[in-house]
Design a protein around this motif. Structure first.
Motif, mmCIF file in Angstrom:
data_model
loop_
_atom_site.group_PDB
_atom_site.id
_atom_site.type_symbol
_atom_site.label_atom_id
_atom_site.label_comp_id
_atom_site.label_asym_id
_atom_site.label_seq_id
_atom_site.Cartn_x
_atom_site.Cartn_y
_atom_site.Cartn_z
ATOM 1 N N PRO A 131 11.602 -2.027 1.865
ATOM 2 C CA PRO A 131 13.022 -2.254 2.169
ATOM 3 C C PRO A 131 13.318 -2.235 3.671
ATOM 4 N N LEU A 132 12.289 -1.994 4.476
ATOM 5 C CA LEU A 132 12.475 -1.945 5.923
ATOM 6 C C LEU A 132 11.222 -2.441 6.614
ATOM 7 N N TRP A 133 11.424 -3.335 7.573
ATOM 8 C CA TRP A 133 10.345 -3.800 8.453
ATOM 9 C C TRP A 133 10.796 -3.538 9.879
ATOM 10 N N LEU A 134 10.097 -2.700 10.579
ATOM 11 C CA LEU A 134 10.433 -2.397 11.969
ATOM 12 C C LEU A 134 9.408 -3.047 12.897
ATOM 13 N N VAL A 135 9.908 -3.639 13.967
ATOM 14 C CA VAL A 135 9.039 -4.204 14.994
ATOM 15 C C VAL A 135 9.371 -3.487 16.302
ATOM 16 N N PRO A 136 8.605 -2.463 16.704
ATOM 17 C CA PRO A 136 8.893 -1.751 17.958
ATOM 18 C C PRO A 136 8.611 -2.653 19.154
ATOM 19 N N PHE A 137 9.559 -2.687 20.088
ATOM 20 C CA PHE A 137 9.441 -3.572 21.246
ATOM 21 C C PHE A 137 9.631 -2.776 22.520
ATOM 22 N N ASP A 138 8.612 -2.768 23.379
ATOM 23 C CA ASP A 138 8.661 -2.079 24.668
ATOM 24 C C ASP A 138 9.591 -2.860 25.595
ATOM 25 N N GLY A 153 0.306 -7.618 11.134
ATOM 26 C CA GLY A 153 1.149 -8.397 12.031
ATOM 27 C C GLY A 153 1.883 -7.575 13.073
ATOM 28 N N GLY A 154 1.672 -6.248 13.093
ATOM 29 C CA GLY A 154 2.300 -5.406 14.112
ATOM 30 C C GLY A 154 3.633 -4.820 13.704
ATOM 31 N N ALA A 155 4.003 -4.921 12.424
ATOM 32 C CA ALA A 155 5.248 -4.321 11.954
ATOM 33 C C ALA A 155 4.975 -2.967 11.321
ATOM 34 N N LEU A 156 6.031 -2.171 11.185
ATOM 35 C CA LEU A 156 5.961 -0.881 10.506
ATOM 36 C C LEU A 156 6.797 -0.983 9.242
ATOM 37 N N ALA A 157 6.246 -0.578 8.110
ATOM 38 C CA ALA A 157 6.914 -0.782 6.833
ATOM 39 C C ALA A 157 6.724 0.422 5.927
ATOM 40 N N PHE A 158 7.501 0.451 4.836
ATOM 41 C CA PHE A 158 7.415 1.498 3.815
ATOM 42 C C PHE A 158 7.242 0.842 2.441
ATOM 43 N N PRO A 159 6.094 0.226 2.185
ATOM 44 C CA PRO A 159 5.875 -0.401 0.883
ATOM 45 C C PRO A 159 5.913 0.636 -0.226
ATOM 46 N N GLY A 160 6.573 0.288 -1.314
ATOM 47 C CA GLY A 160 6.699 1.222 -2.436
ATOM 48 C C GLY A 160 8.000 1.974 -2.446
ATOM 49 N N LEU A 161 8.707 2.037 -1.332
ATOM 50 C CA LEU A 161 9.979 2.756 -1.286
ATOM 51 C C LEU A 161 11.014 2.012 -2.135
ATOM 52 N N PRO A 215 13.390 -6.627 -5.625
ATOM 53 C CA PRO A 215 14.582 -6.077 -4.981
ATOM 54 C C PRO A 215 15.739 -7.071 -4.982
ATOM 55 N N ALA A 216 16.954 -6.543 -4.959
ATOM 56 C CA ALA A 216 18.148 -7.374 -5.054
ATOM 57 C C ALA A 216 18.402 -8.181 -3.788
ATOM 58 N N VAL A 217 17.843 -7.753 -2.673
ATOM 59 C CA VAL A 217 18.091 -8.444 -1.398
ATOM 60 C C VAL A 217 16.765 -8.658 -0.674
ATOM 61 N N GLU A 218 16.727 -9.712 0.141
ATOM 62 C CA GLU A 218 15.576 -9.950 0.995
ATOM 63 C C GLU A 218 15.756 -9.192 2.303
ATOM 64 N N VAL A 219 14.646 -8.771 2.882
ATOM 65 C CA VAL A 219 14.686 -7.961 4.099
ATOM 66 C C VAL A 219 14.042 -8.724 5.245
ATOM 67 N N ALA A 220 14.741 -8.806 6.353
ATOM 68 C CA ALA A 220 14.206 -9.455 7.547
ATOM 69 C C ALA A 220 13.659 -8.392 8.494
ATOM 70 N N PRO A 221 12.635 -8.705 9.289
ATOM 71 C CA PRO A 221 12.121 -7.742 10.265
ATOM 72 C C PRO A 221 13.217 -7.297 11.231
ATOM 73 N N ARG A 222 13.212 -6.031 11.568
ATOM 74 C CA ARG A 222 14.225 -5.464 12.462
ATOM 75 C C ARG A 222 13.555 -5.027 13.761
ATOM 76 N N LEU A 223 13.978 -5.626 14.871
ATOM 77 C CA LEU A 223 13.450 -5.258 16.182
ATOM 78 C C LEU A 223 14.079 -3.947 16.638
ATOM 79 N N VAL A 224 13.258 -3.002 17.054
ATOM 80 C CA VAL A 224 13.741 -1.733 17.617
ATOM 81 C C VAL A 224 13.239 -1.653 19.049
ATOM 82 N N ARG A 225 14.143 -1.669 19.987
ATOM 83 C CA ARG A 225 13.761 -1.631 21.395
ATOM 84 C C ARG A 225 13.474 -0.199 21.838
#
Length: 242
Positions: free
Chosen positions: A15-22, A58-66, A120-130
């Motif tokens: 339900p969450l894809w995080l892409v940490p960005f320096d 691909g360099g993302a952080l996720a919680f598969p199974g949540l 899941p009821a909704v699709e999740v897009a990757p979320r950039l976290v600066r």
């Protein structure tokens, strides 16, 4: 240490894809990044969970199974938040298209119930976290920085997690530049000024920078910094209602 997910496993149901960005280096960064997961309970508080974040190829952080449930139709979406930490950095939680607020201390999201036959009821897009440089950030040698503290103009109390920024344009080609950081638990900040400030004339030595601090929309402060003479001074930015 976070787990690494093999290519053969699916992360489509996180339900969450995080892409940490320096934000300083202008590149995706996962080294040293940790994510703590919390769930909002019915009593109005955040409860820490033991779910481990997974680093995808691909360099993302996720919680598969949540959110996985035996009977997802009988469950309701649950509110969660992810808190991102990395040595020498502070996470900027509002998305790029959201107004800044120092009160936002995590990436909040809903985990919708699902299973293998009920996606899941909704699709999740990757979320950039600066990730913004913190006061203890190991800047490269020779990086010009200014430091100080953000305070409430009325009470003098330190303002925690305030966004401190400086903007400008280079004189050679007019390219815009933008530096930013966040104040720490003492209200302290340390901001890099890699680019040139405003000059009164072409050959003037003094450069002027305008620092702006934001706690939330309508509560801001500003300060002019003159370099090189103000380089070692502790600058105080006072936040007030605008």
């Amino acid at each position: 240490m976070s787990a690494f997910m093999p290519v053969t496993r699916s992360t489509l149901h996180s339900p969450l894809w995080l892409v940490p960005f320096d934000d300083f280096a202008r590149q995706v960064r996962t080294a040293g990044v940790q994510v703590r997961l919390e769930r909002f309970d019915d009593r109005g508080g955040w409860v820490r969970l033991d779910d481990r974040v997974t680093r995808t190829p691909g360099g993302a952080l996720a919680f598969p199974g949540l959110g996985r449930r035996a009977e997802p139709w009988a469950a309701r979406p649950e509110r969660h938040r992810a808190l991102v930490t990395a040595p020498g950095y502070q996470a900027l939680y509002p998305a790029d298209d959201e107004p800044f607020s120092a009160a936002l201390t995590g990436v909040e999201f809903l985990a919708h119930p699902w299973n293998d036959t009920h996606p899941p009821a909704v699709e999740v897009a990757p979320r950039l976290v600066r990730l913004l440089p913190a006061t203890a950030h190991p800047y490269p040698p020779g990086t010009r920085t200014v430091h100080g503290v953000v305070r409430d103009a009325t009470t003098g109390a330190p303002v925690v997690n305030a966004l401190v920024e400086a903007r400008g344009r280079t004189s050679r080609d007019g390219a815009p530049w933008h530096e930013r950081t966040l104040s720490d638990t003492r209200g302290a900040f340390r901001l890099a000024l890699r680019w040139e400030g405003e000059r009164a004339s072409e050959h003037a030595v003094e450069e002027t920078f305008r620092l702006e601090a934001t706690e939330r929309p309508g509560r801001t402060g500003a300060l002019a910094v003159h370099l090189p003479q103000d380089a070692e001074r502790q600058h105080v930015i006072e936040i007030r209602e605008q």
